[in-house]
Design an enzyme around this catalytic site. Structure first.
Site, PDB file in Angstrom:
ATOM      1  N   ASN A 417      49.103  30.019  42.554  1.00 23.48           N
ATOM      2  CA  ASN A 417      48.926  31.017  43.420  1.00 23.48           C
ATOM      3  C   ASN A 417      48.387  30.604  44.758  1.00 23.48           C
ATOM      4  OD1 ASN A 417      48.739  34.053  44.299  1.00 23.48           O
ATOM      5  ND2 ASN A 417      46.760  33.462  44.602  1.00 23.48           N
ATOM      6  N   GLU A 418      49.106  30.780  45.858  1.00 22.67           N
ATOM      7  CA  GLU A 418      48.435  30.406  47.353  1.00 22.67           C
ATOM      8  C   GLU A 418      47.829  29.244  47.193  1.00 22.67           C
ATOM      9  OE1 GLU A 418      46.259  33.559  48.790  1.00 22.67           O
ATOM     10  OE2 GLU A 418      48.249  34.808  49.135  1.00 22.67           O
ATOM     11  N   ASN A 472      53.164  36.163  49.477  1.00 23.39           N
ATOM     12  CA  ASN A 472      52.035  36.975  49.470  1.00 23.39           C
ATOM     13  C   ASN A 472      51.811  37.257  50.903  1.00 23.39           C
ATOM     14  OD1 ASN A 472      51.873  36.558  46.720  1.00 23.39           O
ATOM     15  ND2 ASN A 472      50.048  35.477  46.650  1.00 23.39           N
ATOM     16  N   GLU A 512      52.764  39.750  46.707  1.00 24.40           N
ATOM     17  CA  GLU A 512      51.463  40.612  47.178  1.00 24.40           C
ATOM     18  C   GLU A 512      51.805  41.162  48.703  1.00 24.40           C
ATOM     19  OE1 GLU A 512      47.739  38.362  47.277  1.00 24.40           O
ATOM     20  OE2 GLU A 512      48.157  37.540  45.317  1.00 24.40           O
ATOM     21  N   TRP A 557      50.040  44.607  45.910  1.00 21.57           N
ATOM     22  CA  TRP A 557      48.592  44.073  45.712  1.00 21.57           C
ATOM     23  C   TRP A 557      47.783  45.155  46.122  1.00 21.57           C
ATOM     24  CZ3 TRP A 557      47.415  40.204  42.908  1.00 21.57           C
ATOM     25  CH2 TRP A 557      45.908  39.595  42.703  1.00 21.57           C
ATOM     26  N   LYS A 576      42.130  46.950  47.332  1.00 22.90           N
ATOM     27  CA  LYS A 576      43.516  47.194  47.463  1.00 22.90           C
ATOM     28  C   LYS A 576      44.609  47.929  46.533  1.00 22.90           C
ATOM     29  CE  LYS A 576      43.810  43.057  50.643  1.00 22.90           C
ATOM     30  NZ  LYS A 576      42.562  42.553  50.486  1.00 22.90           N
TER      31      LYS A 576
HETATM   32  C1  GCB Z   1      45.704  37.009  48.145  1.00 20.80           C
HETATM   33  C2  GCB Z   1      45.295  36.450  46.812  1.00 20.80           C
HETATM   34  C3  GCB Z   1      44.509  37.361  46.166  1.00 20.80           C
HETATM   35  C4  GCB Z   1      43.587  38.416  46.898  1.00 20.80           C
HETATM   36  C5  GCB Z   1      44.441  38.911  47.950  1.00 20.80           C
HETATM   37  C6  GCB Z   1      43.720  39.888  48.932  1.00 20.80           C
HETATM   38  O1  GCB Z   1      46.352  36.354  49.063  1.00 20.80           O
HETATM   39  O2  GCB Z   1      46.562  35.688  46.124  1.00 20.80           O
HETATM   40  O3  GCB Z   1      43.985  36.829  44.936  1.00 20.80           O
HETATM   41  O4  GCB Z   1      43.030  39.261  46.114  1.00 20.80           O
HETATM   42  O5  GCB Z   1      45.207  38.170  48.726  1.00 20.80           O
HETATM   43  O6  GCB Z   1      43.421  40.869  48.617  1.00 20.80           O
HETATM   44  O7  GCB Z   1      43.117  39.306  49.896  1.00 20.80           O
END
Ligand code: GCB
Length: 614
Positions: A417-418, A472, A512, A557, A576
């Site tokens: 992830n990212e 994302n 996301e 997300w 979120k």
């Molecule tokens: C992202 C991440 C996630 C975070 C989200 C956010 O890109 O993958 O773990 O919680 O953003 O809410 O900023």
């Protein structure tokens, strides 16, 4: 090869599985005195906490909640005399992030990685017909050589503190059930299935990994318990005539009964619930049983009040009811493999899962990964410690695929992830992870990873490895939020045109998107953080998704608000969620519900007006 079988515990004619969940003794060990003081033999405390659960949210002092270091658990169990001659194991669904297990004071297992199961062979250390002492030393420190990544600092007052490079609270503990297993000497280690569909039949190819010198018999039973096919031997094909396929929100499960014989004696048996289905990527579509499927759903977390990240069947039930109510058909196990019971539920409810390994925080970044969004380079995959990190990552990929490969609900592996993908040194690292996943999965499921905002069509050096691309994206939130949202839309379209121009010719899924929203905030006209703004931002993002036919999925997300560390980016957690942490809807839930109910669970051909993905 894993040193033990990861088959889910089962009690049947040949096997015994006893849950050891309950109130266990518990002690923090800030002075790391446990070993010195003989704690492997038993803990000098009367404090008890529940297993499974995170330890952090029970107590009322902040030092305990924020604790980083070693912590210990103890319980007792009785071993029945009838189990003489069996192979005895303790199986931990997960201990976060590392564990040493002692049985009657003898070390029987060590495991690193907080989200996947492991076993301890206690045949030699355990005592039959007596009470036995089980002690676990766990540790929740974050490092750059284990996943998820982060670091552990020491404050001036001498206390340690976890500094995650990721955006969720560093919950820890014995998070999933612990089983005591009694297995036969000659046993079934593993079963693997693959499926091929024909005109009016399905070919179920199987491999059984078991003790040598045994014979194997298999029966595939339909939902009524009628025999659908049978076979013999450790490898072969079962032909199922007129099969009922496992479908999205239309699940049909068979049961495969594998029986092991030594001579004519039944030695072992294992029953696997399974669904017959195929999954593949073709052109810009994801196909399930040959039909396109548009993913609608969520990125989630294992996160709830009181239990933290501990498995809780009530939370599981509620979450699935809400996802069904929303018209969703899928979710990603962001950012780590979830409890096995989650996949069993998804098999039974017909949800599709993108199964994610805990490879998150692969970007040196504090403050809820804020730095990661700034375009800074941290050279994450070019460090001296990278080889160690790679080993931990490969091990997690192996354990995840071994554990989850037979679930019909699992349709893809998310391998990061990212991560930081803008640097050349990421490429060999990624190649090894992707190759390993392909090698380990008998079903050759699509592999992917979730791209952070600055992994763009121009900068990302690893995207070509993904069978479908997961983005994302936070246009309208981290990028041009509020009144600038019209610029956000324009920039978003520009990026999508860039992806189209890069000519990857494969499906894209948004894993996301969204923005923080306080369930208490309403304001007309909208402002960021209000429920009105969350709706406006989602409407803008959906408009863009619908303009590109290679967009084949949207997972907002997040499913629910969740706990994070403290900081100026978060208001007692990430907000979120489409639902609150207590699983009540925000306004956005109704918008998404209306949209997802209008998109069929399978077979959606996007409108002809959409841009072509080439
Ligand atoms: C992202 C991440 C996630 C975070 C989200 C956010 O890109 O993958 O773990 O919680 O953003 O809410 O900023």
């Amino acid at each position: 090869m894993l040193p033990y079988s990861l088959l889910y515990p089962q009690t049947n004619t040949a096997r015994r599985a006893v849950k050891l969940d309950g109130m266990w003794k518990f002690s923090l060990d800030p002075q790391t005195q446990g070993e010195r003081e003989g704690w492997p033999q038993g803990l000098p405390t009367q404090e008890r906490i529940p297993v499974p659960a995170s330890f952090q949210d029970f107590f009322t002092d902040k030092d305990t909640r924020e604790y980083a270091g070693d912590f210990w658990y103890e319980t007792k169990f009785f071993l029945p005399r009838e189990w003489a001659g069996k192979r005895l194991f303790l199986r931990f669904g997960s201990v976060t992030h590392r564990a040493v297990v002692y049985c009657n004071g003898v070390e029987v297992a060590r495991h690193q990685g907080g989200f996947l199961p492991f076993c301890a062979d206690i045949t030699a250390a355990a005592r039959l017909d007596q009470e036995n002492t089980l002690v676990v030393k766990a540790n929740n420190e974050l490092t750059e050589t284990n996943i998820p990544c982060g670091r552990t600092i020491t404050l001036k007052n001498g206390k340690k503190m976890a500094k995650p490079y990721f955006d969720f609270f560093n919950y820890a503990g014995i998070h999933r059930s612990v089983h005591l297993l009694a297995l036969p000497q000659a046993s079934i280690q593993d079963v693997s299935l693959t499926f091929a569909l024909e005109e009016r039949a399905a070919q179920v190819r199987y491999t059984v990994d078991c003790a040598p010198g045994c014979t194997v018999a298999l029966s595939l039973l339909d939902a009524q318990g009628n025999l659908a096919a049978s076979g013999e031997g450790t490898e072969g094909v079962l032909t199922v005539k007129e099969p009922r396929l496992w479908g999205v929100r239309d699940p049909y499960l068979y049961r495969l009964v594998v029986t092991l014989f030594q001579g004519d004696q039944l030695a072992d048996q294992y029953t696997l619930e399974t669904g017959i289905r195929t999954v593949e990527v073709r052109g810009a579509q994801i196909l399930l049983n040959g039909k396109p499927v548009y993913l609608k759903g969520f990125g989630k977390h294992e996160d709830s009040d009181l239990f933290g990240r501990g498995f809780n069947p009530a939370a599981l039930k509620r979450d699935f009811e809400l996802m069904k109510w929303m018209g969703a058909n899928s979710f990603r196990t962001s950012h780590y493999p979830y409890a096995e019971e989650v996949y069993q539920m998804a098999d039974r409810e017909g949800f599709l899962i993108i199964d994610e390994v805990p490879a998150v925080g692969m970007f040196e970044s504090l403050m809820n990964f804020f730095d990661a969004t700034t375009g800074k380079q941290s050279g994450f995959f070019g460090k001296e410690t990278t080889p160690q990190l790679l080993q931990a990552h490969l091990q997690a990929v192996e354990e995840m695929i071994a554990r989850d490969k037979n679930h019909p609900c699992v349709v893809a592996w998310s391998l990061f992830n990212e991560p930081e993908t803008t640097n050349e040194n990421a490429v060999p690292y990624f190649e090894q992870i992707f190759a390993r996943a392909r090698e380990l999965d008998p079903q050759q499921r699509p592999r992917t990873f979730a791209l952070i905002g600055n992994s763009t069509p121009e900068t990302c050096k690893c995207v070509q490895l993904s069978d479908f691309v997961c983005l994302n994206r936070y246009y309208g939130w981290y990028n041009q939020g509020g009144y600038e949202i019209s610029d956000a839309e324009e920039n978003f379209r520009k990026e999508m045109d860039g992806w189209q121009a890069r000519g990857l010719h494969r499906p894209f899924v948004f894993t996301e998107y969204g923005g923080d929203t306080l369930s208490s905030k309403h304001k007309l006209p909208s402002v960021m953080w209000s429920q009105e703004y969350q709706r406006e931002a989602l409407e803008m993002l959906h408009r863009v998704f619908d303009s590109y036919d290679f967009v084949q999925g949207e997972q907002v997300w997040n499913f629910a608000d969740f706990q994070t560390g403290e900081g100026i980016m978060r208001v007692n957690g990430n907000k979120k969620g489409v639902f609150t942490r207590q699983r009540q809807p925000k306004d956005a839930a109704f918008l998404l519900k209306a949209r997802w109910e209008s998109i069929p669970h399978t077979g959606w051909e996007k409108s002809p007006g959409a841009k072509q993905g080439e």
